[in-house]
Design an enzyme around this catalytic site. Structure first.
Site, mmCIF file in Angstrom:
data_model
loop_
_atom_site.group_PDB
_atom_site.id
_atom_site.type_symbol
_atom_site.label_atom_id
_atom_site.label_comp_id
_atom_site.label_asym_id
_atom_site.label_seq_id
_atom_site.Cartn_x
_atom_site.Cartn_y
_atom_site.Cartn_z
ATOM 1 N N ASP A 31 0.846 -1.203 0.000
ATOM 2 C CA ASP A 31 0.000 0.000 0.000
ATOM 3 C C ASP A 31 0.875 1.244 0.000
ATOM 4 O OD1 ASP A 31 -2.114 -1.623 0.093
ATOM 5 O OD2 ASP A 31 -2.756 -1.123 2.143
ATOM 6 N N LEU A 81 -32.374 -13.344 -21.612
ATOM 7 C CA LEU A 81 -32.142 -14.781 -21.783
ATOM 8 C C LEU A 81 -33.446 -15.540 -21.561
ATOM 9 C CD1 LEU A 81 -28.878 -15.210 -19.684
ATOM 10 C CD2 LEU A 81 -29.056 -15.461 -22.156
ATOM 11 N N LYS A 112 -24.873 -17.406 -13.313
ATOM 12 C CA LYS A 112 -25.611 -16.216 -13.741
ATOM 13 C C LYS A 112 -25.553 -15.219 -12.591
ATOM 14 C CE LYS A 112 -29.925 -14.699 -15.838
ATOM 15 N NZ LYS A 112 -30.374 -13.667 -14.909
ATOM 16 N N ARG A 133 -27.771 -1.342 -19.057
ATOM 17 C CA ARG A 133 -28.523 -2.031 -20.087
ATOM 18 C C ARG A 133 -29.777 -1.261 -20.480
ATOM 19 N NH1 ARG A 133 -31.281 -7.701 -18.750
ATOM 20 N NH2 ARG A 133 -32.344 -8.108 -20.695
ATOM 21 N N LYS A 283 -24.572 -21.739 -22.749
ATOM 22 C CA LYS A 283 -24.420 -21.024 -24.023
ATOM 23 C C LYS A 283 -23.750 -21.915 -25.044
ATOM 24 C CE LYS A 283 -23.340 -16.732 -21.613
ATOM 25 N NZ LYS A 283 -22.316 -15.775 -21.274
ATOM 26 N N LYS A 307 -32.742 -21.418 -13.782
ATOM 27 C CA LYS A 307 -32.986 -20.694 -12.526
ATOM 28 C C LYS A 307 -33.050 -21.668 -11.352
ATOM 29 C CE LYS A 307 -33.242 -16.495 -14.072
ATOM 30 N NZ LYS A 307 -34.321 -15.556 -14.093
ATOM 31 N N CYS A 401 -50.776 -3.575 23.362
ATOM 32 C CA CYS A 401 -49.635 -3.071 22.590
ATOM 33 C C CYS A 401 -48.355 -3.208 23.419
ATOM 34 C CB CYS A 401 -49.877 -1.612 22.240
ATOM 35 S SG CYS A 401 -48.438 -0.808 21.525
ATOM 36 N N CYS A 419 -52.647 -1.287 17.368
ATOM 37 C CA CYS A 419 -52.701 -0.695 18.700
ATOM 38 C C CYS A 419 -53.727 0.442 18.677
ATOM 39 C CB CYS A 419 -51.319 -0.160 19.049
ATOM 40 S SG CYS A 419 -51.322 1.041 20.358
ATOM 41 N N CYS A 424 -49.795 6.304 21.883
ATOM 42 C CA CYS A 424 -48.727 5.320 21.709
ATOM 43 C C CYS A 424 -47.602 5.978 20.920
ATOM 44 C CB CYS A 424 -49.250 4.116 20.951
ATOM 45 S SG CYS A 424 -47.967 2.913 20.571
HETATM 46 P P1 AMP Z 1 -32.769 -11.827 -17.839
HETATM 47 O O1 AMP Z 1 -32.630 -10.342 -17.806
HETATM 48 O O2 AMP Z 1 -33.187 -12.427 -16.561
HETATM 49 O O3 AMP Z 1 -33.473 -12.330 -19.034
HETATM 50 O O4 AMP Z 1 -31.309 -12.446 -17.998
HETATM 51 C C1 AMP Z 1 -30.312 -11.831 -18.687
HETATM 52 C C2 AMP Z 1 -29.404 -11.179 -17.696
HETATM 53 O O5 AMP Z 1 -28.489 -12.082 -17.156
HETATM 54 C C3 AMP Z 1 -28.637 -10.110 -18.363
HETATM 55 O O6 AMP Z 1 -28.900 -8.900 -17.704
HETATM 56 C C4 AMP Z 1 -27.208 -10.531 -18.190
HETATM 57 O O7 AMP Z 1 -26.419 -9.409 -18.011
HETATM 58 C C5 AMP Z 1 -27.269 -11.409 -16.981
HETATM 59 N N1 AMP Z 1 -26.177 -12.359 -16.797
HETATM 60 C C6 AMP Z 1 -25.596 -12.629 -15.612
HETATM 61 N N2 AMP Z 1 -24.623 -13.530 -15.755
HETATM 62 C C7 AMP Z 1 -24.575 -13.851 -17.048
HETATM 63 C C8 AMP Z 1 -23.755 -14.734 -17.810
HETATM 64 N N3 AMP Z 1 -22.821 -15.484 -17.240
HETATM 65 N N4 AMP Z 1 -23.981 -14.809 -19.143
HETATM 66 C C9 AMP Z 1 -24.945 -14.067 -19.727
HETATM 67 N N5 AMP Z 1 -25.745 -13.210 -19.052
HETATM 68 C C10 AMP Z 1 -25.569 -13.099 -17.734
#
Ligand code: AMP
Length: 665
Positions: A31, A81, A112, A133, A283, A307, A401, A419, A424
């Site tokens: 540091d 996705l 994810k 996004r 993927k 999920k 209460c 209550c 109070c």
């Molecule tokens: P969704 O918005 O639930 O349809 O899912 C897509 C989201 O998953 C996006 O906002 C991505 O940025 C996020 N995400 C998180 N991890 C990953 C990953 N390893 N690959 C692709 N997308 C991802």
């Protein structure tokens, strides 16, 4: 070495040190040395301001606060996705992919990350812009906040003319727990989860605040790479690793069984990731095949998000405690044995209300299954009956209460217990805010924030204390000052002259609204007459129901009710009414208001109709007497015409009111 070269070298060393420390977790510079080099770089840049570049390590913290975030149109959209919730759905997805491409297929499996999706843009290897996004096509420019994230490289070792990288910004779980602990100490609202905390931090206009939040970022995709082609996703990730990004852990799999095994392993090991995860992403690895499959309107056909169900763990109920909220609602909470869940230590679980406890029969001493699904306070899923110790008893919320000892009542909705104590402390805030509100005592300047300061300063314990406030002490309060204090005191003084109808409403008796306040004031004329009335007498009055009558009598005769009335009398608040009796000229007539009126709002028009004994309804039917149609009236006007109901213009309506009011005199 000249100074220009020295600057370059210092930047390289400092960025390398950042990378070693933040991405590799492998500090290579002490540091002390880091600070020393940083200081030297700052000195040199001060002498040569023309050499300061945005990618310099000195620029990571401390840029100017932005006034707002500019919009960024994403050159390559940030797609969503498709979700799959079990292995059967996952197999269907993999099958569709196999059918769409030729030859063997490989899938990459990644955690994810539950963070905020971002696109980072580099020109000739230099970080120039980063954006959220947003809706996938248009996001917000958060470049300055992203610069504060030390694991994002500002300059890349193998530059390309134009590179766009996608990833997730997250708040490390450890940072999140510490941040919330500090916020709790300061009495600030807690963040529900690391994702919300990260989102809140990213939206800070002042990058210094964002920097304090210690966000981090992990990347997982190349959106665009000008001047370089890749064959597989794995290759792109390896390229990103060489550019010093923190890259998502990735595993190549062939057979479905292998994919499932990897997904399970990611789920079982979720504790170990520094970020929250809410799934695993599968993927297609071959990039040419991805092109072939393409995307639907919303997501690519070559990827899917698996999920995980929310994590559940057993724990023991050590105690059940009851809190009284600002609205007087009693909320039970289970204190459970500490258990690690979804990356945080859980010690409490919400029990919602008595019905929830009774339905699940949750008792102190029980072993319960606790679940955390995105919220900060976890839930109890159920009791493990086999583990119930002997001697436990069903739990019932107290009938008094826990804060003031006043009896509790069940709300009209049946779910909540409240209550009844007018004094109070837990309820005082709500009570005072209502007392001062526009339709009640109409005390201008006495909103929730001021009420809170007065209560916190111990200056007001019951509404009548407002009339004893000391101007100088009020001026000392936060955000007050002399002028506001004077204004407030004169508004309070003025409210003494209000009609009794307002005071009755201001008492905040359950089921006694503005209208009932008026009816009672007009009928009894003085508060003393109202206090002398029996429940039966009250029910005789049109528009006063049995519940309202019971509430009025029990409140006026309660110790707290009497005390407040006496105190108000002492300070000279008006306890009489001069309200005109409610008219009868429009009795039995129902009005529907539609379109925009020019002379008054719908509420005002409605109040006038009601004052003359008429009724206002929201929809047109055969029973409607008149439709009052303002500007741009739509379907209600058509309906009235269909049913042959008289339609009044605003002008005609005004005439009608004037006629009625003239007749009343
Ligand atoms: P969704 O918005 O639930 O349809 O899912 C897509 C989201 O998953 C996006 O906002 C991505 O940025 C996020 N995400 C998180 N991890 C990953 C990953 N390893 N690959 C692709 N997308 C991802």
């Amino acid at each position: 070495m000249d100074e220009r070269q020295e600057i370059e070298q210092l930047r390289r060393e400092l960025e390398q040190a950042n990378y070693d420390y933040y991405v590799l977790d492998n500090p290579t510079l002490s540091d002390y040395d880091f600070d020393h080099k940083m200081r030297r770089l700052e000195e040199l840049e001060a002498v040569h301001p023309e050499l300061v570049t945005p990618d310099s390590p000195t620029q990571r913290v401390g840029g100017k606060a932005a006034e707002g975030f500019r919009e960024v149109v994403h050159e390559v959209p940030l797609e969503s996705l498709q979700d799959v919730f079990d292995f059967a759905e996952l197999r269907e997805f993999a099958q569709r992919v196999r059918e769409g491409v030729e030859g063997s297929v490989e899938f990459d499996v990644e955690p994810k990350v539950d963070g905020l999706s971002m696109a980072l843009e580099y020109r000739d290897g230099v970080f120039v812009r980063g954006a959220t996004r947003g809706d996938g096509r248009v996001g917000e420019d958060v470049t300055e906040n992203l610069r504060t994230i030390k694991s994002i490289p500002m300059r890349l070792p193998e530059p390309l003319p134009h590179l766009i990288v996608r990833g997730e910004v997250y708040m490390p779980k450890a940072v999140f727990e510490q941040l919330n602990a500090e916020r709790e100490l300061r009495g600030e609202a807690l963040f529900a989860n690391p994702r919300n905390a990260a989102a809140g931090s990213m939206r800070q206009l002042d990058p210094k605040v964002a920097a304090e939040r210690k966000l981090d970022m992990v990347v997982f995709n190349i959106q665009k790479a000008e001047g370089r082609s890749f064959t597989t996703h794995t290759e792109t990730l390896e390229y990103l690793e060489r550019q010093h990004f923190r890259v998502i852990p990735h595993t190549l799999c062939q057979a479905e069984g292998q994919i499932e095994e990897r997904i399970r392993a990611i789920g079982d090991g979720r504790e170990k990731f520094p970020y929250d995860i809410d799934g695993a992403v599968v993927k297609l690895n071959n990039l040419a095949d991805r092109e072939l499959l393409g995307s639907t309107a919303k997501f690519p056909r070559w990827a899917a998000a698996y999920k995980y169900p929310p994590e559940q763990k057993p724990s023991k109920v050590l105690d059940i405690v009851v809190q009284v909220g600002r609205t007087g609602v009693l909320t039970p909470k289970a204190v459970v044995e500490p258990v690690r869940l979804a990356g945080t230590t859980v010690t409490n679980a919400t029990l919602h209300n008595q019905d929830f406890i009774s339905e699940k029969d949750i008792r102190i001493g029980d072993t319960v299954l606790v679940q955390k699904a995105g919220e900060i306070i976890p839930e109890i899923v159920g009791v493990v009956q086999e583990l119930r110790p002997e001697g436990t008893v069903p739990y019932h919320l107290p009938d008094r209460c826990p804060v003031c000892g006043a009896p509790v009542v069940r709300d009209e909705d049946g779910a909540h217990i409240r209550c009844t104590g007018a004094e109070c402390p837990a309820q005082l805030l709500r009570h005072l805010v209502h007392f001062a509100s526009r339709d009640a005592m109409d005390i201008e300047g006495l909103g929730p924030a001021v009420v809170e300061s007065l209560v916190n300063a111990g200056m007001v314990k019951i509404p009548s204390d407002l009339y004893h406030l000391d101007g100088e002490a009020v001026a000392e309060l936060d955000r007050m000052g002399k002028k506001s204090a004077e204004n407030l005191l004169s508004a309070i003084e003025k409210s003494k002259g209000n009609d009794l109808s307002r005071l009755i409403f201001a008492f905040g008796i359950r089921q006694v609204g503005q209208k009932a306040g008026k009816v009672l004031a007009v009928h009894f004329r003085t508060l003393d007459a109202l206090m002398a009335a029996t429940e039966e007498e009250l029910t005789q009055i049109p528009d006063i129901g049995a519940i309202t009558a019971a509430n009025v009598v029990s409140w006026l005769h309660s110790e707290q009710g009497r005390h407040l009335v006496e105190e108000l009398r002492k300070v000279g608040v008006n306890l009489e009414s001069t309200e005109a009796p409610v008219g009868t000229q429009l009795a039995g007539k129902t009005f529907v208001l539609t379109g925009a009126l020019e002379r008054f709002t719908r509420e005002e028009a409605g109040a006038k109709i009601e004052a003359l004994g008429g009724k206002v309804s929201g929809s047109v039917s055969k029973k409607t007497s008149f439709v009052v149609a303002g500007e741009a009236a739509g379907s209600k006007l058509r309906k009235a015409q269909e049913l042959g109901i008289p339609v009044l213009s605003e002008e005609e309506f005004l005439h009608l009111l004037a006629d009625c009011e003239a007749g009343a005199e």
